[in-house]
Design a protein around this motif. Structure first.
Motif, PDB file in Angstrom:
ATOM      1  N   HIS A 102       0.829  -1.202   0.000  1.00 35.07           N
ATOM      2  CA  HIS A 102       0.000   0.000   0.000  1.00 35.07           C
ATOM      3  C   HIS A 102       0.868   1.259   0.000  1.00 35.07           C
ATOM      4  CE1 HIS A 102      -3.332  -2.680   0.800  1.00 35.07           C
ATOM      5  NE2 HIS A 102      -4.171  -1.659   0.691  1.00 35.07           N
ATOM      6  N   LEU A 105       2.514   1.626  -3.388  1.00 32.06           N
ATOM      7  CA  LEU A 105       1.576   2.107  -4.396  1.00 32.06           C
ATOM      8  C   LEU A 105       1.267   3.586  -4.202  1.00 32.06           C
ATOM      9  CD1 LEU A 105      -0.198   1.320  -6.807  1.00 32.06           C
ATOM     10  CD2 LEU A 105      -1.998   0.696  -5.178  1.00 32.06           C
ATOM     11  N   SER A 109       2.220   6.262  -7.055  1.00 29.81           N
ATOM     12  CA  SER A 109       1.141   7.033  -7.681  1.00 29.81           C
ATOM     13  C   SER A 109       1.387   8.528  -7.591  1.00 29.81           C
ATOM     14  CB  SER A 109      -0.200   6.678  -7.026  1.00 29.81           C
ATOM     15  OG  SER A 109      -0.493   5.302  -7.185  1.00 29.81           O
ATOM     16  N   ILE A 116       5.436  -1.343  -8.956  1.00 28.38           N
ATOM     17  CA  ILE A 116       5.868  -1.706  -7.620  1.00 28.38           C
ATOM     18  C   ILE A 116       6.147  -3.209  -7.597  1.00 28.38           C
ATOM     19  CG2 ILE A 116       4.577   0.144  -6.514  1.00 28.38           C
ATOM     20  CD1 ILE A 116       2.530  -1.989  -5.590  1.00 28.38           C
ATOM     21  N   ARG A 143      -5.621   0.721  -5.585  1.00 30.72           N
ATOM     22  CA  ARG A 143      -5.139   1.258  -6.868  1.00 30.72           C
ATOM     23  C   ARG A 143      -6.268   1.920  -7.636  1.00 30.72           C
ATOM     24  NH1 ARG A 143      -2.015  -2.431 -11.350  1.00 30.72           N
ATOM     25  NH2 ARG A 143      -4.054  -3.454 -11.456  1.00 30.72           N
ATOM     26  N   SER A 148      -4.921   5.037 -10.278  1.00 31.15           N
ATOM     27  CA  SER A 148      -3.532   4.815 -10.657  1.00 31.15           C
ATOM     28  C   SER A 148      -3.420   3.721 -11.712  1.00 31.15           C
ATOM     29  CB  SER A 148      -2.734   4.413  -9.413  1.00 31.15           C
ATOM     30  OG  SER A 148      -1.433   3.991  -9.744  1.00 31.15           O
ATOM     31  N   VAL A 150      -0.260   2.317 -12.004  1.00 33.05           N
ATOM     32  CA  VAL A 150       1.005   1.700 -11.584  1.00 33.05           C
ATOM     33  C   VAL A 150       0.862   0.182 -11.676  1.00 33.05           C
ATOM     34  CG1 VAL A 150       2.536   1.307  -9.618  1.00 33.05           C
ATOM     35  CG2 VAL A 150       1.669   3.611 -10.088  1.00 33.05           C
ATOM     36  N   ILE A 152       1.746  -3.832 -11.039  1.00 31.58           N
ATOM     37  CA  ILE A 152       2.092  -4.641  -9.876  1.00 31.58           C
ATOM     38  C   ILE A 152       2.870  -5.871 -10.335  1.00 31.58           C
ATOM     39  CG2 ILE A 152       1.186  -6.032  -7.977  1.00 31.58           C
ATOM     40  CD1 ILE A 152      -1.293  -4.157  -8.020  1.00 31.58           C
TER      41      ILE A 152
END
Length: 281
Positions: A102, A105, A109, A116, A143, A148, A150, A152
């Motif tokens: 968390h 992230l 973001s 990540i 997310r 976001s 981003v 994983i």
């Protein structure tokens, strides 16, 4: 996950920046400037050596917590990563150890990082921090709340850990992707500096069915030609350090040697066989 879009190559080399101890960690040295200076030196060495991306870890904060890190760690990492992103133009990823996805992230973001690394996304692992439970449910919703994109990258049967129960590698990969919704998976050896074996990489790649598979530990310029035959990319650190010692800073010459060996092995990698459209009725 489109590797070309993020890394400008289908076979990215991701170099790791191991941060010196951060505030509140047992070995914190009292100078954030010293941490930033070391991180900038390593990021510069990795970028000049030709890696395609960086991932930043609070590696020297050990012993780690199994849960959320202290807010001072989040603040320090945000500040440091901002410095690095102003210094180099490479895509940047974040790993907040041991498993604070968390916070990773949230940082990614806000600073514009691309990905990540999550050590335990699904399942339960017995580690030196105790039991760590994957939190894919909360992470994927977080997310979405952040708006976001981003990516994983999730470890499968992560190093320095043992799974509760006996999932085989194929099942673990499939569940990480299909039930955990990982954008890419990472396969490591048992510990930092130990590589996965080729057979496991081949099994993971077959189970991933097109989702990118990354080598997560133990890669060096001697074994990378073999390992890259069954992987899409590599995350590398230990072998790039001076004398190959984890506590030492990045050695630019070792980076160049590794990048050259990896790119040569990728250029010699046989093209994947086309999938037949023939269907048995």
């Amino acid at each position: 996950m489109d590797l070309n879009q993020i890394f400008k190559t289908p076979n990215p080399i991701i170099g790791v920046v191991h941060l010196l101890p951060l505030p509140t960690s047992p070995r914190w040295g009292g100078s954030l400037r010293a941490v930033i200076d070391r991180a900038e030196q390593e990021a510069t060495a990795l970028a000049s050596g030709g890696v395609n991306a960086l991932i930043v870890e609070n590696f020297f904060d050990a012993p780690f917590t199994s849960g959320r890190v202290d807010p001072a760690v989040v603040s320090a990492m945000t500040l440091i990563i901002g410095h690095l992103m102003n210094l180099v133009t490479l895509p940047v990823g974040i790993n907040v150890l041991r498993n604070d996805a968390h916070s990773a992230l949230a940082i990614a973001s806000n600073v514009g990082a691309k990905f990540i690394r999550v050590n335990v996304l699904t399942g339960v692992m017995a580690t030196d921090q105790g039991l760590i439970e994957g939190q894919a449910h909360q992470l994927l919703r977080y997310r979405r709340e952040l708006g976001s994109d981003v990516k994983i990258l999730a470890d499968v049967l992560v190093k320095h850990a043992r799974p509760l129960g006996s999932p085989n590698l194929t099942t673990a990969v499939q569940e990480t992707i299909e039930r955990g919704l990982a954008d890419g998976v990472i396969l490591s050896g048992w510990a930092t500096g130990s590589p996965p074996n080729l057979e496991d990489l081949e099994l993971a790649t077959a189970a991933a069915k097109g989702t990118p598979v990354f080598i997560g530990s133990g890669a060096n310029w001697e074994n990378i030609p073999t390992l890259m035959q069954a992987a899409d990319g590599v995350i590398v650190s230990s072998s790039l350090k001076r004398h190959g010692r984890i506590e030492q800073p990045i050695d630019p010459i070792r980076v160049s040697q590794f990048v050259e060996a990896t790119r040569r092995s990728v250029s010699e990698k046989p093209a994947p066989k086309p999938v037949s459209s023939f269907t048995v009725h």
